[in-house]
Structure formats: C-alpha cells, structure tokens
Design a protein around this motif. Structure first.
Motif, PDB file in Angstrom:
ATOM      1  N   VAL A  24      -0.297   2.607  -1.670  1.00  0.00           N
ATOM      2  CA  VAL A  24       0.138   1.302  -1.179  1.00  0.00           C
ATOM      3  C   VAL A  24       0.697   0.492  -2.343  1.00  0.00           C
ATOM      4  CG1 VAL A  24      -0.598  -0.839  -0.074  1.00  0.00           C
ATOM      5  CG2 VAL A  24      -1.629   1.335   0.623  1.00  0.00           C
ATOM      6  N   ASN A  25       1.886  -0.024  -2.140  1.00  0.00           N
ATOM      7  CA  ASN A  25       2.496  -0.907  -3.129  1.00  0.00           C
ATOM      8  C   ASN A  25       1.939  -2.312  -2.894  1.00  0.00           C
ATOM      9  OD1 ASN A  25       4.128  -2.616  -4.649  1.00  0.00           O
ATOM     10  ND2 ASN A  25       5.981  -1.481  -4.215  1.00  0.00           N
ATOM     11  N   GLU A  26       1.136  -2.796  -3.834  1.00  0.00           N
ATOM     12  CA  GLU A  26       0.523  -4.121  -3.721  1.00  0.00           C
ATOM     13  C   GLU A  26       1.216  -5.156  -4.605  1.00  0.00           C
ATOM     14  OE1 GLU A  26      -3.626  -3.424  -4.676  1.00  0.00           O
ATOM     15  OE2 GLU A  26      -4.040  -2.885  -2.579  1.00  0.00           O
ATOM     16  N   SER A  27       2.396  -4.843  -5.081  1.00  0.00           N
ATOM     17  CA  SER A  27       3.097  -5.711  -6.024  1.00  0.00           C
ATOM     18  C   SER A  27       3.345  -7.115  -5.477  1.00  0.00           C
ATOM     19  CB  SER A  27       4.418  -5.072  -6.443  1.00  0.00           C
ATOM     20  OG  SER A  27       4.185  -3.817  -7.053  1.00  0.00           O
ATOM     21  N   LEU A  29       1.540  -8.868  -3.695  1.00  0.00           N
ATOM     22  CA  LEU A  29       0.316  -9.669  -3.792  1.00  0.00           C
ATOM     23  C   LEU A  29       0.134 -10.266  -5.179  1.00  0.00           C
ATOM     24  CD1 LEU A  29      -2.119  -7.214  -1.955  1.00  0.00           C
ATOM     25  CD2 LEU A  29      -0.962  -9.219  -0.992  1.00  0.00           C
ATOM     26  N   HIS A  30       0.868  -9.762  -6.148  1.00  0.00           N
ATOM     27  CA  HIS A  30       0.705 -10.175  -7.540  1.00  0.00           C
ATOM     28  C   HIS A  30       1.963 -10.837  -8.105  1.00  0.00           C
ATOM     29  CE1 HIS A  30      -3.114  -8.028  -7.679  1.00  0.00           C
ATOM     30  NE2 HIS A  30      -2.499  -7.101  -6.960  1.00  0.00           N
ATOM     31  N   HIS A  43       2.257  -2.903  -9.172  1.00  0.00           N
ATOM     32  CA  HIS A  43       0.845  -2.851  -8.785  1.00  0.00           C
ATOM     33  C   HIS A  43       0.685  -1.928  -7.569  1.00  0.00           C
ATOM     34  CE1 HIS A  43       1.117  -6.578 -11.071  1.00  0.00           C
ATOM     35  NE2 HIS A  43      -0.196  -6.599 -11.161  1.00  0.00           N
ATOM     36  N   ALA A  45      -2.146   0.779  -5.178  1.00  0.00           N
ATOM     37  CA  ALA A  45      -3.479   1.248  -4.817  1.00  0.00           C
ATOM     38  C   ALA A  45      -3.336   2.682  -4.320  1.00  0.00           C
ATOM     39  CB  ALA A  45      -4.083   0.375  -3.731  1.00  0.00           C
TER      40      ALA A  45
END
Length: 85
Positions: A24-27, A29-30, A43, A45
């Motif tokens: 999962v690309n959580e970029s 969120l950041h 970022h 997961a």
C-alpha cells in the motif's frame, strides 16, 4: 516506467514467493511531512506471508524484506512491514 508500488511487489514476489502480499502506498498520508519528496512514492506499507520467512525472528523477517528490495530502499523514506512465515 513502473510505479514504486509495482516494483516493490515484483521484487518481493521474486525473492520470497509469498502466499499473501499487500503493498500500500501511504505517501498521501504523509504529504508535507519529513521525507515527503513530492513524488507521491515515499511511504509504503507491506504485509507479507511467505514460507521463506517461517521460523525467523521479527528482525530477520524484516531484514529479508529489505534484502529483497535492495536498492529501492534508497528511494523509500518509510516502510511499514508486517511479515509472517
């Protein structure tokens, strides 16, 4: 050109032959935080289950993931890992 998410998935599949793999690309969120390089690919997961990780300590499983990703780790700011054997 492949996305980072696709490259992560391919490298982990080749190296560890997972029975379950979620990347999962959580970029997003950041965004604006430390390590956000503006690419939208900083970022991630990873949740992975693989017989190759069976019997290994948590640290050894994480090291196996890092080794499988190799030079990609120089371009990833943060990687959250849940790895099981």
């Amino acid at each position: 050109m492949q996305t980072m998410e696709t490259e992560i998935r391919e490298r982990l599949t080749r190296a560890l032959a997972p029975t379950r793999l979620e990347v999962v690309n959580e970029s997003a969120l950041h965004a604006g935080h430390a390590g956000d390089d503006g690419t939208g690919e900083s970022h991630f997961a990873v949740e992975i289950e693989s017989a190759a990780l069976a019997g290994q300590s948590r640290v050894a499983r994480q090291r196996a993931v890092y080794a499988a990703l190799g030079d990609l780790m120089q371009r990833i700011h943060a990687l959250r890992i849940k790895a099981e054997g």
